[in-house]
Each structure stands twice: as C-alpha cells, then as structure tokens.
Design an enzyme around this catalytic site. Structure first.
Site, short mmCIF file in Angstrom:
data_model
loop_
_atom_site.label_atom_id
_atom_site.label_comp_id
_atom_site.label_asym_id
_atom_site.label_seq_id
_atom_site.Cartn_x
_atom_site.Cartn_y
_atom_site.Cartn_z
N LYS A 140 2.84 9.61 8.59
CA LYS A 140 2.47 9.33 9.60
C LYS A 140 3.37 9.49 11.05
CE LYS A 140 -0.62 5.75 7.69
NZ LYS A 140 -0.40 4.83 6.47
N PHE A 169 0.31 -1.37 0.20
CA PHE A 169 -0.33 0.13 0.11
C PHE A 169 0.96 1.05 -0.23
CE2 PHE A 169 -2.29 3.80 1.90
CZ PHE A 169 -3.39 3.61 1.33
N ASP A 176 9.47 2.51 1.36
CA ASP A 176 7.82 3.12 2.57
C ASP A 176 7.74 3.02 3.66
OD1 ASP A 176 5.81 4.02 2.84
OD2 ASP A 176 4.34 3.71 0.90
C1 LIG Z 1 -0.60 5.10 5.17
C2 LIG Z 1 0.06 4.84 4.14
C3 LIG Z 1 0.55 5.49 2.76
C4 LIG Z 1 -0.21 6.76 2.36
O1 LIG Z 1 -0.55 7.48 3.44
P1 LIG Z 1 -1.30 9.37 3.69
O2 LIG Z 1 -0.45 10.28 4.40
O3 LIG Z 1 -2.83 7.94 3.85
O4 LIG Z 1 -1.17 10.14 1.83
C5 LIG Z 1 1.43 5.14 2.35
N1 LIG Z 1 1.99 3.99 2.31
C6 LIG Z 1 2.05 3.66 3.97
C7 LIG Z 1 3.05 2.52 3.55
C8 LIG Z 1 0.76 3.73 4.56
O5 LIG Z 1 0.94 3.18 5.41
#
Ligand SMILES: *Cc1c(COP(=O)(O)O)cnc(C)c1O
Length: 402
Positions: A244, A128, A215
């Site tokens: 986050k 994701f 990521d």
């Molecule tokens: C939550 C998340 C995103 C997206 O972050 P947003 O602030 O909602 O755009 C991208 N990568 C990972 C691994 C995530 O958990």
C-alpha cells in the site's frame, strides 16, 4: 456498457486532480481525502518530490529491465527498507497479496528445511491478507472465501489478542512453523491488539522456533507514528509484508526477512517479472526519503491524536456511537449499526472515507494532513455521523460494507 469487469460496486465520482489532502472531481467539486486510495497515498496528491523522482526515471528511458540484471534503484530501495525495518533482505513484488504469498512461501520452505512435512501457519479471526488463493485462505472472512473452495490448506485460525489460544495450538500441533498477523487489523475493523499481546506472541514464536510474520501492508510505513506497528511493541519479527503506502501511489510490494527467516530463499525459489523495477523503486526511495525529511511519522502521531480526540469529544454521548479507536492516522469509528450510507453522505459533503466490517468508519488519510485539516475532517464527520444516527432506524436502508 462498461468493459471493465464487474468486481467493484463503484461510487459515481471520478477524481481528476489532487493536491495535498484535497481532490477534485470532474465537475470541479473539492473533497477532503481521509482515505488516501485505501492507505496508499502516503504523501498525498501531487507531491513534487515524488513527481520529480518518477519523472527522472521516465526520462532515463529505463523503467523496466527485469531481475535478470542488477538494478541500482532496487538496491537503494532495499537499503532504505532494511534500515527502517531493522531486517536484512527485501524481495520486491507489486502488491500486498504478493508480499504475503512470498511470506507464506518463506514459512513453508523454512518448515521443510526443519523437516516438517506439512508446515502450518497460525492466522487470525477477522484478518485480511489479500485475494489470491493462499492469501484469501489465510484471511479470516467467509465473505472473501465463499465460492473459491477448496481453500489452500495449512492455516490454523485463532482469535486475536488471546495468547492462550496460541499456546493451546503450540501444545498439540507439531506442524506449526509460523504466525502471520496484522498487528492492527485494517479491513477487519481497525482492531488494535494489546502491545503486550504482540510481545507475548514474539515470545511464544521464539520458544517454538516459529517465524513471526507481520502483515504491515496497511498499518505499516509510518501511518501509526512509528515506521511499523511492531516497533510500538518493541519487538523484531522475522518476516514483514509491505505494499500500500510503500510507493506513495505507485504499485509496489515487499516481503522483508531477517532474524530466523534470513537466507531461506535462494535463486530459483521465487520471482516476479515486474518486482522491484526502476520505476517502482524510484517511487519507494522518494516516498521513504520524503517521509523522513518532512517528519511524517511525527505528523501522523500528532494529527491522529487531534482527530481521535476531536471525534471522541464530538460524538461521545451520541446514541449509536460506540467508540473511536486506532493509532496515529489509522482510525476506526465504530457505530452500533451498519453504516455504509455514511460513505455517500460524506461524499455529498466533500469528504472521502470508507466503511469496513459493516459498522466501522475507516479513516486512513495521507500522512501529510495538517492539524487544521484534521480539525476540518472532525467537524465534517461529526455532523455526518450525527445526522446518520438521528435518522429513524426503519428509514435507514441496510448498508453494504465497503
Ligand atoms: C490491502 C491489504 C492486503 C492486500 O493488498 P493488495 O495490494 O490489495 O493485494 C493484504 N494485507 C493487508 C493487511 C491489507 O490491508
């Protein structure tokens, strides 16, 4: 009728007060929080150091100036991020998807500079990366992509934890310039690859002069007991995406570059109006400094072990329980069936958590959780899961993923 756009199936609870790992709703009911606003509220609720830093920024009158000017607080935040990542350059944005958008642009520019006309990026099943068009195209979930075709081109997908699959792409695809990986998949169900796998990936990237882009939006920033998951593997990536937990609840993201990706962007190649404003960066500095001062990485490792051990002990042998997995305070409890109902059953008992990938209970609590609070979490969750699994299968309505 609500005028808020209908993009979320919301639970009928509104939290109005918080302290540490505890939340209170409008009726005064108290909840133990094992979600942290989806891995965001690293310092828990109402942390005085974060409140002080944000308050001082507001009192200065300068919460935003634009990136047309120097921003001392942005310099301070970037210094700290460079120190903990071991990398060199920080681009500030406002969210995780934007951090990944920047990473994808870095990879494409890096590719073009090396003469690759149609640069491609290796991505993973069940990953994701966000909801913008490029990041949903990189995401490994049809549910996230459906209805938004045509997808952005230039992504090659492989299964996680399978180096041969990556080698096979390397052998025939001359357009690949980077690998984008969540070192622990969050939304995909708390999937932890072998650390040897991450080292192998680094080695393949090195041999092919690809960028290794991690990521760490969800798994990074101390949650697993190290600042970043790649540090568990003892490797240094070229690009890291953060968001986050970075601002302790204030919206802020960052794309961090070093090694092969250093110096790829130059003025005019990327930007963000809000990115790295004094308010967001005050929150970053206060959050990271407080994490160090209060030794929250060590705490995450210790309390995470207490919770995982407790859940394993409390649930092993229960029919329908599959396993507990994760690292530090990023924990998944897999059941053998869709278990979205666990969310409402837990809320009723004063426990906030969520379910991802249909059948995985996700625990990503604030990193300030104490051992005693961790044990309370275990006791509450074990009893909810046992009650859920004891229900006759036919009586359990089809659960919806969170
Ligand atoms: C939550 C998340 C995103 C997206 O972050 P947003 O602030 O909602 O755009 C991208 N990568 C990972 C691994 C995530 O958990």
């Amino acid at each position: 009728m609500s005028h808020v756009m209908n993009t979320y199936a919301r639970l009928p609870v509104a939290f109005v007060r918080g302290e540490g790992v505890w939340l209170w709703d409008e009726s005064g009911k108290k909840y133990l929080d094992a979600l942290a606003g989806i891995a965001v509220n690293t310092l828990g609720y109402g942390h005085p150091k974060l409140a002080k830093a944000i308050g001082e920024c507001l009192a200065s009158g300068v919460t935003h100036t634009s990136n047309l000017f120097n921003i001392p607080m942005q310099e301070a935040a970037a210094d700290r991020i460079a120190e903990i990542t071991g990398l060199d350059e920080v681009f500030f944005c406002n969210s995780g998807c934007e951090a990944n958008e920047a990473a994808i642009k870095v990879a494409r520019l890096y590719g073009h500079k090396r003469g690759v006309e149609r640069p491609e990026i290796i991505v993973f099943e069940h990953a994701f990366h966000g909801r913008t068009l490029a990041t949903l195209s990189a995401t490994g979930s049809r549910k996230v992509q459906a209805g938004f075709e045509p997808l952005v081109a230039g992504f090659v997908r492989v299964p996680l934890d399978d180096l041969d699959a990556v080698r096979a792409v390397a052998a025939h695809n001359r357009n690949v310039v980077a690998v984008l990986i969540e070192p622990i998949q969050g939304e995909g169900g708390i999937n932890v690859p072998r650390m040897e796998y991450l080292r192998g990936l680094k080695e393949i990237c090195g041999r092919n002069e690809w960028l290794l882009m991690t990521d760490e939006v969800q798994c990074g920033l101390g949650r697993t007991g190290q600042w970043f998951v790649y540090q568990h593997a003892g490797i240094s990536p070229d690009v890291v995406s953060l968001a986050k937990g970075l601002g302790g609840g204030v919206a802020v993201g960052a794309c961090v570059t070093g090694n092969r990706a250093k110096g790829v962007f130059s003025p005019g190649k990327h930007g963000s109006t809000f990115g790295g404003n004094p308010l967001a960066c005050a929150a970053v500095v206060a959050t990271l400094d407080t994490m160090k001062e209060e030794k929250l990485l060590e705490n995450a490792a210790k309390v995470g072990r207490v919770i995982r051990d407790g859940l394993h002990e409390g649930l092993s042998g229960t029919a329908g329980f599959v396993e507990v997995r994760g690292l530090g305070l990023m924990i998944g409890v897999e059941l053998d069936r869709p278990c979205g109902d666990i969310v409402t059953m837990s809320l009723e008992r004063g426990l906030v958590l969520n379910v991802t990938a249909d059948s995985v209970i996700r625990l990503v609590p604030p990193l300030v959780m104490s051992e005693a609070e961790g044990r309370q979490l275990v006791n509450l969750l074990v009893s909810v899961v046992k009650e859920f699994l004891a229900r006759p299968a036919a009586a359990a309505p089809m659960a919806k993923a969170g």
